[in-house]
Design an enzyme around this catalytic site. Structure first.
Site, short mmCIF file in Angstrom:
data_model
loop_
_atom_site.label_atom_id
_atom_site.label_comp_id
_atom_site.label_asym_id
_atom_site.label_seq_id
_atom_site.Cartn_x
_atom_site.Cartn_y
_atom_site.Cartn_z
N CYS A 116 32.53 68.12 77.23
CA CYS A 116 33.68 67.61 76.49
C CYS A 116 33.28 67.28 75.06
O CYS A 116 34.01 67.59 74.11
CB CYS A 116 34.24 66.37 77.17
SG CYS A 116 34.50 66.55 78.93
N CYS A 169 32.09 63.96 79.53
CA CYS A 169 30.98 64.79 80.00
C CYS A 169 30.39 65.55 78.81
O CYS A 169 31.02 65.64 77.76
CB CYS A 169 31.46 65.75 81.08
SG CYS A 169 32.76 66.87 80.52
#
Lengths: 76, 432
Positions: free
Chosen positions: A13, A10
Site C-alpha cells: 500500500c 501494508c
C-alpha cells in the site's frame, strides 16, 4: 483531482502511495494524493482486495501494485 | 524538540542501549544462546530455503497472479447458498490470504457486502492458518501430522465458529441490508483444467523434492525416496511443456534451460541442490525476459520473497536465541516451558491458546518459534492450540476486528477461538 490510495498500511500500500505521488509529479497534474487507512471506509468503497486506487471517489484498480506509468495512464 | 515525533527513535535507542548495558556477558547461557541462534539460522538456510521456500514462493506468486480473486469472492456474495458460502470461506484462505494484511479487508467486505457474519468469521479464522506457505512450512519443519492437523483443524473449526457466531447474533443479521458486491472480474486465457495442471506440476516438484527418508530401507516409500529426483525432474519437464503450450513461452528458451539443467546433472551427479538451483535460475531468466503474465508471476513471487524472508530470518534468529535448537537450550530454561505448556493438560492447552491469541506472529514466524518451544518440551497438543489461535488473532488485529464488528461480537469471537483452539489441542494431544 483527488486520488485516494486504499490500504491498511501494508508494504504494497505504501509503495502504491509513493508511485501515485510520482505519477502526479511527472504528469504535472493538479491532484492531491491521500491515504485511506480506515478499514470501514475502505469497505464503503466496495473494495475487498488491497491496495486499491480511486480517482475522484471512483475505484480504478484493486489488488494491484500499479507502477507510476500505469497510474499516469489511468489519470489521463 | 518535537517530542511527538522523537519519542519512538528515543525509546528504540535507549532500549538497545539498556539491553547491551545489562547484557550478562561471559555467562555460559548467553554464549550458548548466541551460538544457537546462528546454528538454527544455518540449519534453516541449508534444509529449507532451496527446495522448500523457493518453490513455495513461486506457487504463492502463481496463485496471486493466475487465480482471479474476484472469481472466488463471487461465491461469498449475499445470495450464495449458506453451505457453499461457509465452505468457500473456509477454503479460500489458502488462495486469498497468502499475506496476512489482505485478510482484514476481505473479512470486512464479506461481512458488510457479502455473505454475512458467519462466513466472514469463518474466513477470518481459517485464512491465516490454511495459506499455502504456512501449511508447507509447518509440514516441512514441524512434521507432516502437525501440518495436516493444522489445516484440518482450521478448516473444520472455522465453519463451527462461523456457525455459532451466526446463531448467537442471528437477530441482528437479518436486519442488515445487503450492499452491492464488486463486479466479477475478467476471465482467464486458460481453462480451469489447464490452470489446475500447471499448479499440479509445481506442487509435485515441491512435494517430491522434499520427500523425507523413510525409516524402513525397502518397500514402497523407500522406492519413492530413492527415485524422488527422477519424479521431480519429470514434474519439471511437465511444467516446461505447460509453459510452452499455454503461457506463450518460446520453446527454445525452455529447451536451453532443460539442456543446461541436464548438463549440471552430468557435471555434478551427486549434488541435486545444484541442479535444482540451475533449473530455478533458468526459470527466473525465462520469466524475466518475457513480457506477459509470466513476468508478472516472477514479480509477484519476488514480492512474497522480499516481504517474508527478512521476517522469517529475524524470527529464526529470535527463536534460536530464546529457545535454541531442538535438544539444546537458549536463554529461556526448558524447565519453565515444560511447566507452562508441557504435557497435554487442560491448563497448558489453555495457556498456549490464550498466549497465541494475543501475541502477534509475523507471517510464518510461528513455525521456528513453535519448533523451539517443542524442542524444549512443549506438548503436541498445546503446540496445535497455539497454531490454531496464534496466526488468526493478535492484539492489534482484535482492535481492527472490533472497529468492524463492535465490542460484543469481537469478544464472543475471541472467546470462541481460544476455547476451540484449546479443545482441539487437547483432542490432538490425546491421539499423538
Amino acid at each position: 483531482m483527488k486520488i485516494e490510495i486504499l490500504g491498511t498500511g501494508c508494504p504494497k500500500c505504501s509503495r502504491l502511495f509513493e508511485n501515485a505521488k510520482q505519477a502526479v509529479l511527472e504528469s504535472n497534474l493538479e491532484a492531491e494524493v491521500l491515504k485511506v487507512q480506515d478499514i470501514n471506509e475502505i469497505t464503503n468503497f466496495g473494495v475487498m482486495i488491497i491496495p486499491a486506487l480511486a480517482v475522484n471517489g471512483e475505484v480504478k484498480s484493486t489488488g494491484k501494485l500499479l507502477s507510476s506509468d500505469e497510474i499516469k495512464k489511468l489519470l489521463t | 524538540m518535537n517530542w511527538k515525533n522523537e519519542w519512538k527513535p528515543f525509546f528504540l535507542i535507549a532500549g538497545i542501549f539498556l539491553v547491551f548495558f545489562y547484557l550478562p556477558t561471559g555467562t555460559v547461557r548467553l554464549e550458548n544462546a548466541l551460538l544457537e541462534a546462528v546454528y538454527l539460522a544455518s540449519w534453516y538456510a541449508r534444509e529449507h530455503v532451496i527446495i522448500c521456500l523457493i518453490p513455495a514462493f513461486f506457487i504463492a506468486g502463481a496463485i496471486s497472479v493466475f487465480i482471479s480473486q474476484a472469481s472466488v469472492i463471487k461465491y461469498l456474495g449475499p445470495k450464495t447458498k449458506r453451505l457453499i458460502a461457509y465452505s468457500v470461506a473456509a477454503v479460500s484462505g489458502s488462495v486469498l490470504a497468502v499475506c496476512s494484511c489482505t485478510v482484514l479487508p476481505l473479512f470486512s467486505g464479506i461481512y458488510k457486502m457479502g455473505a454475512g457474519l458467519g462466513p466472514a468469521t469463518a474466513f477470518l479464522y481459517a485464512g491465516p492458518a490454511v495459506n499455502v506457505l504456512a501449511i508447507i512450512l509447518t509440514a516441512r519443519v514441524l512434521g507432516l501430522e502437525l501440518g495436516i492437523a493444522r489445516a484440518v483443524g482450521a478448516l473444520s473449526f472455522s465453519i463451527i465458529i462461523g456457525g455459532i457466531m451466526h446463531f448467537i447474533f442471528r437477530k441482528e443479521e437479518s436486519e442488515k441490508a445487503a450492499a452491492k458486491m464488486p463486479a466479477p472480474a475478467p476471465h482467464s486465457k486458460r481453462t480451469l483444467g489447464q490452470n489446475a495442471l500447471y499448479f499440479f506440476s509445481m506442487v509435485l516438484i515441491l512435494i517430491f523434492a522434499n520427500w523425507g527418508k523413510p525409516a524402513e530401507t525397502d518397500g514402497f516409500w523407500n522406492l519413492v525416496y530413492t527415485s524422488k529426483w527422477t519424479i521431480t525432474s519429470a514434474a519439471a519437464v511437465l511444467l516446461g511443456i505447460i509453459l510452452i503450450a499455454w503461457f506463450n513461452i518460446k520453446w527454445w528458451k525452455i529447451f536451453l534451460v532443460g539442456t543446461g539443467t541436464a548438463l549440471s546433472v552430468l557435471l555434478f551427479p551427486d549434488n541435486p541442490l545444484f541442479t535444482f538451483c540451475t533449473g530455478t535460475t533458468g526459470l527466473i531468466i525465462i520469466a524475466a525476459t518475457s513480457k506477459n503474465e509470466t513476468a508478472e508471476w516472477l514479480e509477484s513471487s519476488w514480492g512474497f520473497a522480499k516481504q517474508i524472508t527478512p521476517l522469517l530470518f529475524y524470527g529464526v534468529l529470535a527463536a534460536g536465541l530464546c529457545l535454541g535448537r531442538p535438544g539444546h537450550e537458549g536463554l529461556i530454561p526448558s524447565a519453565w516451558i515444560q511447566s507452562l505448556v508441557g504435557g497435554n493438560s487442560i491448563s497448558s492447552n489453555l495457556f498456549a491458546s490464550v498466549v497465541g491469541a494475543f501475541m502477534y506472529f509475523a507471517t510464518l514466524t510461528e513455525v521456528p518459534i513453535l519448533q523451539g518451544l517443542m524442542g524444549n518440551g512443549m506438548g503436541k497438543g498445546p503446540a496445535l492450540a497455539l497454531l490454531l489461535s496464534g496466526p488468526a488473532l493478535s492484539l492489534p488485529n482484535m482492535l481492527v476486528i472490533r472497529s468492524v464488528l463492535g465490542t460484543k461480537k469481537t469478544f464472543v469471537f475471541v472467546l470462541l477461538v481460544i476455547t476451540m483452539a484449546a479443545i482441539s489441542g487437547i483432542i490432538y494431544g490425546n491421539f499423538f
